[in-house]
Design a protein around this motif. Sequence first.
Motif, PDB file in Angstrom:
ATOM      1  N   THR A  22     -45.364 -27.565 -15.250  1.00 43.68           N
ATOM      2  CA  THR A  22     -45.369 -26.425 -16.170  1.00 43.68           C
ATOM      3  C   THR A  22     -45.178 -25.065 -15.512  1.00 43.68           C
ATOM      4  O   THR A  22     -45.077 -24.062 -16.213  1.00 43.68           O
ATOM      5  CB  THR A  22     -46.678 -26.394 -16.973  1.00 43.68           C
ATOM      6  OG1 THR A  22     -47.781 -26.299 -16.060  1.00 43.68           O
ATOM      7  CG2 THR A  22     -46.827 -27.645 -17.830  1.00 43.68           C
ATOM      8  N   ASP A  37     -39.072 -12.151 -17.767  1.00 44.31           N
ATOM      9  CA  ASP A  37     -38.360 -13.426 -17.838  1.00 44.31           C
ATOM     10  C   ASP A  37     -37.480 -13.581 -16.609  1.00 44.31           C
ATOM     11  O   ASP A  37     -36.943 -12.596 -16.089  1.00 44.31           O
ATOM     12  CB  ASP A  37     -37.495 -13.500 -19.092  1.00 44.31           C
ATOM     13  CG  ASP A  37     -38.316 -13.515 -20.373  1.00 44.31           C
ATOM     14  OD1 ASP A  37     -39.426 -14.090 -20.366  1.00 44.31           O
ATOM     15  OD2 ASP A  37     -37.856 -12.956 -21.380  1.00 44.31           O
ATOM     16  N   PHE A  48     -35.829 -21.917 -16.558  1.00 49.52           N
ATOM     17  CA  PHE A  48     -36.195 -20.598 -17.072  1.00 49.52           C
ATOM     18  C   PHE A  48     -37.716 -20.497 -17.141  1.00 49.52           C
ATOM     19  O   PHE A  48     -38.400 -21.492 -17.382  1.00 49.52           O
ATOM     20  CB  PHE A  48     -35.619 -20.384 -18.476  1.00 49.52           C
ATOM     21  CG  PHE A  48     -34.146 -20.156 -18.489  1.00 49.52           C
ATOM     22  CD1 PHE A  48     -33.629 -18.889 -18.227  1.00 49.52           C
ATOM     23  CD2 PHE A  48     -33.274 -21.195 -18.746  1.00 49.52           C
ATOM     24  CE1 PHE A  48     -32.259 -18.680 -18.229  1.00 49.52           C
ATOM     25  CE2 PHE A  48     -31.905 -20.998 -18.754  1.00 49.52           C
ATOM     26  CZ  PHE A  48     -31.400 -19.733 -18.494  1.00 49.52           C
ATOM     27  N   GLY A  49     -38.222 -19.279 -16.957  1.00 44.10           N
ATOM     28  CA  GLY A  49     -39.658 -19.080 -17.034  1.00 44.10           C
ATOM     29  C   GLY A  49     -40.011 -17.623 -17.222  1.00 44.10           C
ATOM     30  O   GLY A  49     -39.147 -16.759 -17.344  1.00 44.10           O
ATOM     31  N   THR A  50     -41.320 -17.374 -17.228  1.00 41.81           N
ATOM     32  CA  THR A  50     -41.871 -16.034 -17.384  1.00 41.81           C
ATOM     33  C   THR A  50     -42.970 -15.845 -16.351  1.00 41.81           C
ATOM     34  O   THR A  50     -43.765 -16.763 -16.110  1.00 41.81           O
ATOM     35  CB  THR A  50     -42.472 -15.861 -18.794  1.00 41.81           C
ATOM     36  OG1 THR A  50     -41.455 -16.137 -19.755  1.00 41.81           O
ATOM     37  CG2 THR A  50     -43.002 -14.456 -19.004  1.00 41.81           C
ATOM     38  N   SER A  62     -44.667 -19.422 -15.427  1.00 42.81           N
ATOM     39  CA  SER A  62     -44.804 -20.458 -16.443  1.00 42.81           C
ATOM     40  C   SER A  62     -43.413 -20.838 -16.916  1.00 42.81           C
ATOM     41  O   SER A  62     -42.655 -19.983 -17.358  1.00 42.81           O
ATOM     42  CB  SER A  62     -45.643 -19.921 -17.601  1.00 42.81           C
ATOM     43  OG  SER A  62     -45.723 -20.850 -18.638  1.00 42.81           O
ATOM     44  N   PHE A  63     -43.071 -22.132 -16.810  1.00 40.32           N
ATOM     45  CA  PHE A  63     -41.748 -22.581 -17.219  1.00 40.32           C
ATOM     46  C   PHE A  63     -41.643 -22.621 -18.740  1.00 40.32           C
ATOM     47  O   PHE A  63     -42.595 -22.968 -19.430  1.00 40.32           O
ATOM     48  CB  PHE A  63     -41.450 -23.979 -16.674  1.00 40.32           C
ATOM     49  CG  PHE A  63     -41.425 -24.069 -15.172  1.00 40.32           C
ATOM     50  CD1 PHE A  63     -40.979 -23.021 -14.386  1.00 40.32           C
ATOM     51  CD2 PHE A  63     -41.842 -25.226 -14.543  1.00 40.32           C
ATOM     52  CE1 PHE A  63     -40.950 -23.107 -13.010  1.00 40.32           C
ATOM     53  CE2 PHE A  63     -41.815 -25.342 -13.160  1.00 40.32           C
ATOM     54  CZ  PHE A  63     -41.373 -24.278 -12.389  1.00 40.32           C
ATOM     55  N   ASP A  64     -40.465 -22.274 -19.268  1.00 35.84           N
ATOM     56  CA  ASP A  64     -40.227 -22.343 -20.712  1.00 35.84           C
ATOM     57  C   ASP A  64     -40.302 -23.783 -21.212  1.00 35.84           C
ATOM     58  O   ASP A  64     -40.827 -24.053 -22.290  1.00 35.84           O
ATOM     59  CB  ASP A  64     -38.862 -21.751 -21.066  1.00 35.84           C
ATOM     60  CG  ASP A  64     -38.819 -20.237 -20.915  1.00 35.84           C
ATOM     61  OD1 ASP A  64     -39.870 -19.629 -20.620  1.00 35.84           O
ATOM     62  OD2 ASP A  64     -37.732 -19.663 -21.074  1.00 35.84           O
ATOM     63  N   VAL A  65     -39.746 -24.703 -20.436  1.00 37.59           N
ATOM     64  CA  VAL A  65     -39.757 -26.138 -20.755  1.00 37.59           C
ATOM     65  C   VAL A  65     -40.282 -26.862 -19.521  1.00 37.59           C
ATOM     66  O   VAL A  65     -39.781 -26.624 -18.417  1.00 37.59           O
ATOM     67  CB  VAL A  65     -38.331 -26.635 -21.103  1.00 37.59           C
ATOM     68  CG1 VAL A  65     -38.320 -28.127 -21.332  1.00 37.59           C
ATOM     69  CG2 VAL A  65     -37.785 -25.887 -22.309  1.00 37.59           C
TER      70      VAL A  65
END
Length: 102
Positions: A22, A37, A48-50, A62-65
């Motif tokens: 995650t 982002d 992708f993450g934030t 934190s990963f988007d997926v």
Amino acid sequence: MIAVITTLRDSRSAVLADVSSTGARLRGRNLPAEHEDLFIAVDGLSVFGTVAWADGDERGVSFDVPLQPGDEAILRERMVQGQGLPLELKAALDDWAQGFAR
């Protein structure tokens, strides 16, 4: 492991210090700010993450997926392999990723 971090403004390299399905912990200079982002590319994997938190030269992302179990296992294995590098080489790679050796 060296990761390439890309935001809307720029790209830079960072050290992938830890990873889970995650998220990840990154270490480097001038990394994106909290809540920004980003796109992480490391060892043929892109995600992708934030930025969830920032502490000095470290960021928690934190990963988007969530990563697929196989992708997480590959990254963890490569991180362990990298730990077997001579200390001088690891230090040089960390310095390069953080911009000290440019």
